[in-house]
Design a protein around this motif. Structure first.
Motif, mmCIF file in Angstrom:
data_model
loop_
_atom_site.group_PDB
_atom_site.id
_atom_site.type_symbol
_atom_site.label_atom_id
_atom_site.label_comp_id
_atom_site.label_asym_id
_atom_site.label_seq_id
_atom_site.Cartn_x
_atom_site.Cartn_y
_atom_site.Cartn_z
ATOM 1 N N ALA A 43 0.844 -1.190 0.000
ATOM 2 C CA ALA A 43 0.000 0.000 0.000
ATOM 3 C C ALA A 43 0.878 1.239 0.000
ATOM 4 O O ALA A 43 2.013 1.200 0.458
ATOM 5 C CB ALA A 43 -0.918 0.015 1.217
ATOM 6 N N SER A 52 4.001 2.700 -6.227
ATOM 7 C CA SER A 52 3.978 1.289 -5.855
ATOM 8 C C SER A 52 5.306 0.583 -6.132
ATOM 9 O O SER A 52 5.435 -0.601 -5.822
ATOM 10 C CB SER A 52 2.853 0.574 -6.605
ATOM 11 O OG SER A 52 3.097 0.631 -8.003
ATOM 12 N N THR A 93 -5.794 -1.075 5.241
ATOM 13 C CA THR A 93 -5.967 0.369 5.108
ATOM 14 C C THR A 93 -4.704 1.079 5.551
ATOM 15 O O THR A 93 -4.226 0.851 6.668
ATOM 16 C CB THR A 93 -7.150 0.868 5.952
ATOM 17 O OG1 THR A 93 -8.350 0.193 5.554
ATOM 18 C CG2 THR A 93 -7.335 2.374 5.772
ATOM 19 N N THR A 102 -4.524 7.102 -1.946
ATOM 20 C CA THR A 102 -3.947 5.829 -1.551
ATOM 21 C C THR A 102 -4.061 4.832 -2.707
ATOM 22 O O THR A 102 -4.878 4.993 -3.607
ATOM 23 C CB THR A 102 -4.653 5.241 -0.329
ATOM 24 O OG1 THR A 102 -6.049 5.073 -0.630
ATOM 25 C CG2 THR A 102 -4.497 6.138 0.886
ATOM 26 N N LEU A 103 -3.226 3.826 -2.635
ATOM 27 C CA LEU A 103 -3.226 2.761 -3.647
ATOM 28 C C LEU A 103 -2.880 1.471 -2.934
ATOM 29 O O LEU A 103 -2.014 1.453 -2.058
ATOM 30 C CB LEU A 103 -2.197 3.070 -4.732
ATOM 31 C CG LEU A 103 -2.114 2.086 -5.894
ATOM 32 C CD1 LEU A 103 -3.373 2.159 -6.740
ATOM 33 C CD2 LEU A 103 -0.868 2.372 -6.746
ATOM 34 N N TYR A 104 -3.553 0.378 -3.352
ATOM 35 C CA TYR A 104 -3.337 -0.909 -2.712
ATOM 36 C C TYR A 104 -3.054 -1.988 -3.738
ATOM 37 O O TYR A 104 -3.542 -1.951 -4.864
ATOM 38 C CB TYR A 104 -4.585 -1.315 -1.920
ATOM 39 C CG TYR A 104 -4.926 -0.384 -0.790
ATOM 40 C CD1 TYR A 104 -5.777 0.705 -0.995
ATOM 41 C CD2 TYR A 104 -4.390 -0.572 0.471
ATOM 42 C CE1 TYR A 104 -6.082 1.574 0.040
ATOM 43 C CE2 TYR A 104 -4.690 0.289 1.521
ATOM 44 C CZ TYR A 104 -5.530 1.358 1.296
ATOM 45 O OH TYR A 104 -5.828 2.213 2.329
ATOM 46 N N ASP A 113 -3.724 -5.568 -5.266
ATOM 47 C CA ASP A 113 -4.992 -6.279 -5.404
ATOM 48 C C ASP A 113 -5.175 -7.324 -4.303
ATOM 49 O O ASP A 113 -6.301 -7.570 -3.854
ATOM 50 C CB ASP A 113 -5.052 -6.972 -6.772
ATOM 51 C CG ASP A 113 -5.251 -5.985 -7.907
ATOM 52 O OD1 ASP A 113 -4.996 -6.363 -9.064
ATOM 53 O OD2 ASP A 113 -5.655 -4.828 -7.637
ATOM 54 N N LYS A 150 -6.495 -5.346 -1.170
ATOM 55 C CA LYS A 150 -7.547 -4.350 -1.339
ATOM 56 C C LYS A 150 -8.824 -4.798 -0.631
ATOM 57 O O LYS A 150 -9.259 -5.938 -0.754
ATOM 58 C CB LYS A 150 -7.816 -4.135 -2.830
ATOM 59 C CG LYS A 150 -8.527 -2.858 -3.179
ATOM 60 C CD LYS A 150 -8.596 -2.668 -4.685
ATOM 61 C CE LYS A 150 -7.223 -2.553 -5.300
ATOM 62 N NZ LYS A 150 -7.280 -2.323 -6.761
ATOM 63 N N GLY A 151 -9.388 -3.883 0.143
ATOM 64 C CA GLY A 151 -10.595 -4.201 0.899
ATOM 65 C C GLY A 151 -10.320 -4.801 2.258
ATOM 66 O O GLY A 151 -11.240 -4.907 3.086
ATOM 67 N N ARG A 152 -9.071 -5.202 2.521
ATOM 68 C CA ARG A 152 -8.715 -5.794 3.815
ATOM 69 C C ARG A 152 -7.736 -4.917 4.590
ATOM 70 O O ARG A 152 -7.757 -4.915 5.815
ATOM 71 C CB ARG A 152 -8.088 -7.178 3.614
ATOM 72 C CG ARG A 152 -8.991 -8.172 2.923
ATOM 73 C CD ARG A 152 -8.380 -9.577 2.929
ATOM 74 N NE ARG A 152 -7.116 -9.647 2.213
ATOM 75 C CZ ARG A 152 -5.966 -10.041 2.775
ATOM 76 N NH1 ARG A 152 -5.925 -10.374 4.055
ATOM 77 N NH2 ARG A 152 -4.850 -10.095 2.048
#
Length: 124
Positions: free
Chosen positions: A49, A106, A69, A58-60, A62, A65-67
């Motif tokens: 991240a 990233s 922060t 922000t960028l995560y 894959d 992502k969603g888990r």
């Protein structure tokens, strides 16, 4: 001298949560992008991240992502990684890094300073 110190790693059960912290000293924290990366045994370091200088972007990866922060507190020179719904494949040494520009990125080679890492182990 720029120094990054990660903390918060440890052993956690699958499905659990953990918050990693990274304290930065030796430079003006609020102007620069920050990132979290991880490296599992036998694997290359991979992006997790990243966050820009003011936390607005922000960028995560894959895979998280969603888990996970990422967040930052410029007043305290801290960056955080809140991890939830952890999986055994999240097991790795987690590193925070800072770069000399305010944008996020990233790519590991875009970062100029790295912490020593903190181990996160997720048991099944």
């Amino acid at each position: 001298q720029v120094q990054l110190v990660e903390s918060g790693g440890g052993l956690v059960q699958a499905g659990g949560s953990r918050r990693l912290s990274c304290a930065l000293s030796g430079r003006t924290f609020s102007s620069y992008g920050m990132g979290w990366f991880r490296q599992a045994p036998g694997k290359e370091r991979e992006f997790v991240a990243t966050i820009n200088w003011n936390g607005a972007m922000t960028l995560y990866a894959d895979s998280v992502k969603g888990r996970f922060t990422i967040s930052r507190d410029n007043g305290r020179n801290m960056v955080y990684l809140q991890m939830s719904s952890l999986k055994p494949e999240d097991t790795a040494v987690y590193y925070c890094a800072t770069r000399l520009v305010g944008a996020y990125d990233s790519r590991p080679d875009a970062y100029d300073y790295w912490g020593q890492g903190t181990q996160v182990t997720v048991s099944s």
